[in-house]
Enzyme design. Structure first.
Site, PDB file in Angstrom:
ATOM      1  N   LYS A 131       3.272 -15.437   3.035  1.00  0.00           N
ATOM      2  CA  LYS A 131       3.583 -16.208   1.834  1.00  0.00           C
ATOM      3  C   LYS A 131       5.090 -16.447   1.841  1.00  0.00           C
ATOM      4  CE  LYS A 131       2.305 -18.065  -2.110  1.00  0.00           C
ATOM      5  NZ  LYS A 131       1.381 -19.221  -2.203  1.00  0.00           N
ATOM      6  N   TYR A 155       0.819  -1.211   0.000  1.00  0.00           N
ATOM      7  CA  TYR A 155       0.000   0.000   0.000  1.00  0.00           C
ATOM      8  C   TYR A 155       0.856   1.266   0.000  1.00  0.00           C
ATOM      9  CZ  TYR A 155      -4.620  -2.062   0.848  1.00  0.00           C
ATOM     10  OH  TYR A 155      -5.815  -2.722   0.733  1.00  0.00           O
ATOM     11  N   ASP A 184      -6.391  -7.050   4.239  1.00  0.00           N
ATOM     12  CA  ASP A 184      -7.511  -6.420   3.528  1.00  0.00           C
ATOM     13  C   ASP A 184      -8.389  -7.494   2.898  1.00  0.00           C
ATOM     14  OD1 ASP A 184      -9.033  -4.317   2.250  1.00  0.00           O
ATOM     15  OD2 ASP A 184      -8.018  -4.891   0.394  1.00  0.00           O
ATOM     16  N   ASP A 240      -2.645 -18.536   0.997  1.00  0.00           N
ATOM     17  CA  ASP A 240      -3.617 -19.260   0.160  1.00  0.00           C
ATOM     18  C   ASP A 240      -4.344 -20.318   0.988  1.00  0.00           C
ATOM     19  OD1 ASP A 240      -1.143 -20.505   0.342  1.00  0.00           O
ATOM     20  OD2 ASP A 240      -1.059 -21.149  -1.753  1.00  0.00           O
ATOM     21  N   ASP A 296     -12.350  -9.176   4.420  1.00  0.00           N
ATOM     22  CA  ASP A 296     -13.601  -9.215   3.645  1.00  0.00           C
ATOM     23  C   ASP A 296     -14.111 -10.658   3.562  1.00  0.00           C
ATOM     24  OD1 ASP A 296     -13.343  -6.454   3.019  1.00  0.00           O
ATOM     25  OD2 ASP A 296     -14.263  -6.790   1.053  1.00  0.00           O
TER      26      ASP A 296
HETATM   27  C1  IPM Z   1     -10.436  -1.294   3.906  1.00  0.00           C
HETATM   28  C2  IPM Z   1     -10.655  -0.736   2.527  1.00  0.00           C
HETATM   29  C3  IPM Z   1      -9.501   0.192   2.168  1.00  0.00           C
HETATM   30  C4  IPM Z   1      -8.232  -0.625   2.195  1.00  0.00           C
HETATM   31  C5  IPM Z   1      -9.668   0.931   0.829  1.00  0.00           C
HETATM   32  C6  IPM Z   1     -10.939   1.727   0.791  1.00  0.00           C
HETATM   33  C7  IPM Z   1      -8.488   1.805   0.523  1.00  0.00           C
HETATM   34  O1  IPM Z   1     -10.826  -1.748   1.601  1.00  0.00           O
HETATM   35  O2  IPM Z   1     -10.328  -0.515   4.866  1.00  0.00           O
HETATM   36  O3  IPM Z   1     -10.359  -2.518   4.029  1.00  0.00           O
HETATM   37  O4  IPM Z   1      -7.903  -1.275   1.170  1.00  0.00           O
HETATM   38  O5  IPM Z   1      -7.546  -0.636   3.196  1.00  0.00           O
HETATM   39 MG    MG Z   2     -10.905  -3.678   2.435  1.00  0.00          MG
END
Ligand code: IPM
Ligand code: MG
Length: 352
Positions: free
Chosen positions: A190, A142, A246, A222, A250
């Site tokens: 990894k 990032y 990240d 993975d 999710d």
């Molecule tokens: C999160 C989001 C952010 C990230 C984006 C919006 C930049 O997906 O906070 O998980 O990738 O960190």
């Molecule tokens: Mg995210």
């Protein structure tokens, strides 16, 4: 007591979900006799539309002068369709994380028994799952330099960089969080391919003797992605670098039934920040349909983590559980006859 909270609604559904969290905080203030002083700031697309930077200096000042930050969401489809945009709303969030030194992102994932059948995962697999993703937030791909287009735009470079110090400080957070939980840390990396991952393994392994009460194990990312949905109960604290965290957080939200339920805390050396893990859901903006619970739960984390107000945080979390139990659910969880964003917030506030 009096507390200063910087409130950054951001883009898309941000303003609506933040309004519900503030409604709930006001109800807490009333019930427990606190004063929360809110100062609002622009960030992301909402700042850019006013001709400002995605993280304006004024917003940074509001943040540094506050005791905690409550943030909504960032992202605007206008820019997603244009890969050549020089400035993007997301840079506002990244700049804020970096400037405030928010290196540790804590993303708790739990399941709510009432929502078990909403998860696409088998009940026996997720029943009782309860994990905490500890995501490094200010390093890795990032932020690494160089990051650029080369050769007339025919070659792109991102850089993954981690220092021993960056790994140590987040690993300390993970080990300490594990002490408050089931005492297990899983490092996800990894290391079979990446040099940065091998450094993570060396550094974290070397720290383990300082935490003899904590069990440490390792998974390649993975494999971790697979185990997260086939055997989520194997995880207590999952420690990982920025991009893996990240993606995996999710994925982990599927365990709870909706990404609209997951809060997070970002901590560092200065003022801490609290935000839902989901994005700005632009298609839902202005329609009063988004799930405000992740933001409301982020406000609970704020009270507990930043202000030490445990009873107040418990009250919010219990009211959220009541809301779910009473089937007051937005469309992400209840497509037929859903509650609106504001009805959900009203119900939580009324049940404190
Ligand atoms: C999160 C989001 C952010 C990230 C984006 C919006 C930049 O997906 O906070 O998980 O990738 O960190
Ligand atoms: Mg995210």
């Amino acid at each position: 007591m009096e507390y200063k909270i910087a409130v950054l609604p951001g883009d898309g559904i941000g303003p609506e979900i933040i309004a519900e969290a503030v409604k709930v905080l006001d109800a807490v203030a009333n019930r427990f006799g606190h004063r929360f002083l809110y100062r609002y700031g622009l960030i992301g697309g909402s700042a850019m539309r006013e001709g400002m930077d995605p993280y304006p200096d004024e917003t940074h000042r509001i943040c540094t002068e506050a005791d905690a930050i409550l943030f909504g969401a960032i992202g605007d489809p206008l820019y997603d369709k244009n890969p050549d945009a020089k400035v993007r709303p997301e840079q506002g969030l990244l700049a804020m994380r970096k400037k405030l030194g928010l290196y540790a992102n804590l993303r708790p994932v739990k399941m709510y028994p009432e929502l078990l059948d909403l998860s696409p995962l088998k009940e026996e697999r997720i029943q009782g799952a309860d994990l905490l993703v500890v995501r490094e937030l200010t390093g890795g791909l990032y932020f690494g330099e160089p990051r650029e287009l080369r050769n007339n735009g025919t070659l792109a470079v991102d850089t993954c960089l981690y220092s021993v110090e960056e790994i140590e400080r987040i690993a300390h957070v993970a080990f300490k969080m594990a002490r408050l939980r089931r005492k297990k840390v899983t490092l996800v990396d990894k290391a079979n391919v990446l040099e940065t991952s091998r450094l993570w393994r060396r550094v974290v392994t070397a720290m383990a003797p300082d935490y003899p009460d904590i069990e440490l194990d390792y998974l390649f990312v993975d494999n971790a992605a697979m185990q997260l949905i086939t055997n989520p109960k194997r995880f207590d604290v999952m420690l990982t670098e920025n991009l893996f965290g990240d993606i995996l957080s999710d994925e982990a939200s599927v365990i709870s039934g909706s990404i609209g339920l997951l809060p997070s805390a970002s901590i560092g050396d200065r003022v801490p920040l609290f935000e839902p893990i989901h994005g700005s859901y632009p298609e839902g903006a202005g329609k009063n349909i988004a799930n405000p619970l992740a933001t409301i739960l982020s406000a609970a984390m704020l009270l507990r983590t930043a202000f030490g107000l445990a009873a107040e945080a418990d009250a919010i979390e219990n009211a959220v559980e009541t809301t779910i139990r009473r089937n007051i659910l937005t469309a992400d969880l209840k497509p037929v006859n859903p509650a609106t964003t504001s009805e959900t917030g009203d119900f939580v506030a009324a049940n404190l």
